[in-house]
Design a protein around this motif. Structure first.
Motif, short mmCIF file in Angstrom:
data_model
loop_
_atom_site.label_atom_id
_atom_site.label_comp_id
_atom_site.label_asym_id
_atom_site.label_seq_id
_atom_site.Cartn_x
_atom_site.Cartn_y
_atom_site.Cartn_z
N LYS A 1 25.29 -42.73 -59.48
CA LYS A 1 24.46 -42.49 -60.67
C LYS A 1 23.08 -43.13 -60.52
O LYS A 1 22.29 -43.09 -61.47
N CYS A 2 22.80 -43.69 -59.36
CA CYS A 2 21.54 -44.39 -59.13
C CYS A 2 20.46 -43.39 -58.70
O CYS A 2 20.55 -42.82 -57.60
N PRO A 3 19.44 -43.14 -59.52
CA PRO A 3 18.41 -42.16 -59.17
C PRO A 3 17.70 -42.47 -57.86
O PRO A 3 17.44 -41.57 -57.06
N ARG A 4 17.36 -43.74 -57.63
CA ARG A 4 16.63 -44.11 -56.43
C ARG A 4 17.46 -43.82 -55.17
O ARG A 4 16.94 -43.30 -54.18
N LEU A 5 18.75 -44.16 -55.24
CA LEU A 5 19.62 -43.93 -54.09
C LEU A 5 19.76 -42.44 -53.81
O LEU A 5 19.75 -41.99 -52.66
N ARG A 6 19.90 -41.65 -54.87
CA ARG A 6 20.02 -40.20 -54.71
C ARG A 6 18.74 -39.61 -54.10
O ARG A 6 18.78 -38.75 -53.21
N GLU A 7 17.61 -40.09 -54.58
CA GLU A 7 16.33 -39.61 -54.05
C GLU A 7 16.23 -39.88 -52.55
O GLU A 7 15.84 -39.00 -51.76
N ILE A 8 16.58 -41.10 -52.13
CA ILE A 8 16.46 -41.48 -50.72
C ILE A 8 17.40 -40.65 -49.85
O ILE A 8 17.01 -40.19 -48.77
N CYS A 9 18.63 -40.44 -50.32
CA CYS A 9 19.60 -39.68 -49.54
C CYS A 9 19.13 -38.23 -49.33
O CYS A 9 19.23 -37.69 -48.23
N VAL A 10 18.62 -37.61 -50.39
CA VAL A 10 18.10 -36.25 -50.25
C VAL A 10 16.87 -36.25 -49.34
O VAL A 10 16.68 -35.34 -48.53
N GLY A 11 16.03 -37.30 -49.46
CA GLY A 11 14.85 -37.40 -48.61
C GLY A 11 15.20 -37.50 -47.14
O GLY A 11 14.54 -36.88 -46.28
N ILE A 12 16.25 -38.27 -46.82
CA ILE A 12 16.69 -38.39 -45.42
C ILE A 12 17.18 -37.03 -44.92
O ILE A 12 16.85 -36.60 -43.80
N LEU A 13 17.98 -36.35 -45.73
CA LEU A 13 18.45 -35.01 -45.35
C LEU A 13 17.28 -34.05 -45.15
O LEU A 13 17.30 -33.20 -44.25
N GLY A 14 16.25 -34.20 -45.98
CA GLY A 14 15.06 -33.37 -45.83
C GLY A 14 14.35 -33.60 -44.50
O GLY A 14 13.90 -32.65 -43.85
N ASN A 15 14.27 -34.88 -44.10
CA ASN A 15 13.69 -35.19 -42.79
C ASN A 15 14.53 -34.62 -41.66
O ASN A 15 14.01 -34.06 -40.69
N MET A 16 15.84 -34.77 -41.78
CA MET A 16 16.73 -34.28 -40.73
C MET A 16 16.65 -32.76 -40.60
O MET A 16 16.73 -32.21 -39.50
N ALA A 17 16.48 -32.08 -41.73
CA ALA A 17 16.44 -30.62 -41.72
C ALA A 17 15.19 -30.07 -41.05
O ALA A 17 15.11 -28.86 -40.79
N CYS A 18 14.22 -30.92 -40.78
CA CYS A 18 13.01 -30.47 -40.10
C CYS A 18 13.29 -30.07 -38.65
O CYS A 18 12.48 -29.39 -38.02
N PHE A 19 14.45 -30.50 -38.14
CA PHE A 19 14.84 -30.16 -36.77
C PHE A 19 15.87 -29.02 -36.81
O PHE A 19 16.88 -29.12 -37.51
N ASP B 1 30.63 -51.30 -69.07
CA ASP B 1 29.73 -52.44 -68.96
C ASP B 1 29.00 -52.46 -67.62
O ASP B 1 27.93 -53.05 -67.49
N ASP B 2 29.59 -51.80 -66.61
CA ASP B 2 28.99 -51.81 -65.28
C ASP B 2 28.10 -50.60 -65.03
O ASP B 2 27.52 -50.48 -63.95
N GLU B 3 27.99 -49.70 -66.00
CA GLU B 3 27.23 -48.48 -65.76
C GLU B 3 25.76 -48.76 -65.51
O GLU B 3 25.11 -48.10 -64.70
N GLU B 4 25.20 -49.75 -66.23
CA GLU B 4 23.79 -50.08 -66.02
C GLU B 4 23.56 -50.59 -64.60
O GLU B 4 22.54 -50.28 -63.98
N GLN B 5 24.51 -51.37 -64.07
CA GLN B 5 24.38 -51.87 -62.72
C GLN B 5 24.43 -50.73 -61.70
O GLN B 5 23.76 -50.77 -60.67
N GLN B 6 25.23 -49.70 -62.00
CA GLN B 6 25.32 -48.56 -61.10
C GLN B 6 24.01 -47.79 -61.03
O GLN B 6 23.74 -47.09 -60.05
N MET B 7 23.20 -47.88 -62.07
CA MET B 7 21.92 -47.17 -62.09
C MET B 7 20.87 -47.86 -61.24
O MET B 7 19.83 -47.28 -60.93
#
Length: 412
Positions: free
Chosen positions: A106-124, A57-63
């Motif tokens: 399981k949240c797509p938006r959260l996953r996107e942001i986390c990878v995006g932050i790592l991408g910014n950090m990897a520029c250094f 029942d909570d899976e939708e909230q996790q998304m």
């Protein structure tokens, strides 16, 4: 008249507050360490065992991502472009926190942001080396290439391209990708089915960079287009389509490629009234596109010269004739770029590569002749050097080609 009294000297509490405020800044920025700690602590709570063990029942909230948390983590994403902030995140072991989020959320938006932050950090560079040396994080990031969310795939591709562009760690990522054959299938699926232009361009850049770094990997991926998977019976191939980076057995291949290139050149890279120099400025982008089609370009160079079948029929009035003439300028430059790219391929061919190409039928008389017709006479030295190598591999084929092109001056 009495003057205004001077303000009282600061008390001990006020002095301590000023010192704390100064010490709370990250490096030379005005960003607060305390605030950032709070955001990262919130991320840890999201993926804590208590929150991940939930009912269906909570899976939708996790998304979904809480709006306040999304705003805060997006601020961190923006802040991470600053080197002081990126270094602070590294010291606070933020990459491990992001790895936990990617592994459990399981949240797509959260996953996107986390990878995006790592991408910014990897520029250094220093941080890129640290991220790349973390084997567990590397595996989790590669697994993100199997994600179904286009924004997450885009940020993952951006991160990979950044790491592949760093000489110190490029080989690490190439080897990891070689160890995961399924990445090839997923890249093919993305390029065959996605309609997200930004994603397609970024994935194409990743493939282009991989091919620059590892010729053996390039040849393996290209050859996969000419073979039926060993684990897939022939009778099942119709029900389960097989995606290939360079599908060689497609009918009317030359026409399809020409239509694609024509559309890219005349509608995406420039407009009908643009001067030819505009296309010349797009040369680097075109080279990335053509690198994915290199076998097709080699095989269908002759067809690629032809105009689309309906171009002459649909342009009868004077205005359209003028547009067609302008297109002709673009197409001439396109052919020049194709020929230059093709000549670079010929120059990179080794004796071993040529021998394998002849053996597999990729360097037949018909294909070589088609290439020569476009390369000559401007790239005569390149063709002559290729013929010299071919003499050592297949003398009969080399002699046959020399007879077909008597203008060549090959010294063997």
């Amino acid at each position: 008249m009495d003057r205004n009294p001077s303000p009282p000297p600061p008390g001990r509490d006020e002095e301590e507050e000023e010192e704390v405020a100064g010490g709370d800044c990250i490096g030379s920025t005005v960003y607060s360490k305390h605030w950032l700690f709070g955001v990262l602590s919130g991320l840890i709570q999201i993926v804590s065992p208590e929150n991940t063990k939930s009912s269906s029942d909570d899976e939708e909230q996790q998304m979904e991502l809480d709006e306040e948390m999304e705003n805060e983590i997006c601020r961190v994403w923006d802040m991470s472009m600053d080197e002081d902030v990126a270094l602070f995140l590294q010291e606070f072991n933020a990459p491990d926190i992001f790895m936990g989020v990617l592994a459990k959320s399981k949240c797509p938006r959260l996953r996107e942001i986390c990878v995006g932050i790592l991408g910014n950090m990897a520029c250094f560079q220093e941080i890129c080396v640290s991220i790349s040396s973390n084997e567990n994080l590397g595996q989790v990031l590669l697994h993100c290439l199997y994600d179904s969310d286009p924004p997450t795939l885009l940020e993952t591709s951006r991160l990979l391209l950044t790491c592949l562009s760093q000489a110190e760690v490029a080989s690490v990522w190439v080897e990891r990708i070689r160890e995961h054959p399924a990445i090839y299938d997923n890249i093919c699926f993305i390029m065959s089915s996605s309609t997200n232009v930004d994603l397609l361009v970024k994935v194409g850049e990743v493939v282009d960079k991989l091919f620059d770094l590892d010729e053996k990997l390039m040849l393996e991926w290209v050859r996969n287009g000419a073979t039926q998977p060993l684990d897939q019976p022939q009778e099942e191939s119709e029900e389960q389509p097989v995606f290939r980076l360079v599908p060689l057995h497609c009918p009317d291949t030359g026409k399809d490629i020409w239509n694609l290139l024509f559309d890219l050149v005349c509608h995406e890279f420039c407009q009908s009234d643009d001067p030819p120099i505009i296309l010349q400025e797009q040369k680097t982008v075109l080279a990335s596109v053509f690198s994915v089609f290199l076998i097709r370009v080699l095989q269908n160079m002759e067809q690629c010269q032809k105009k689309p079948e309906n171009s002459a029929e649909s342009n009868t009035d004077e205005t359209k004739k003028t547009d067609l003439t302008q297109d002709d300028f673009h197409l001439k430059i396109l052919k020049d770029i194709l020929c230059e790219f093709l000549s670079n391929i010929f120059q990179a061919l080794t004796k071993e590569t040529v021998a394998q190409g002849v053996k597999e039928g990729q360097l037949s008389k018909q294909k070589c002749s088609s290439a020569f017709q476009n390369l000559l006479p401007f790239y005569s030295p390149v063709v002559e050097d290729f013929i010299k190598i071919l003499h050592e591999v297949d003398k009969a084929l080399a002699d046959d080609l020399e007879k077909s092109f008597p203008g060549l001056k090959v010294q063997t």
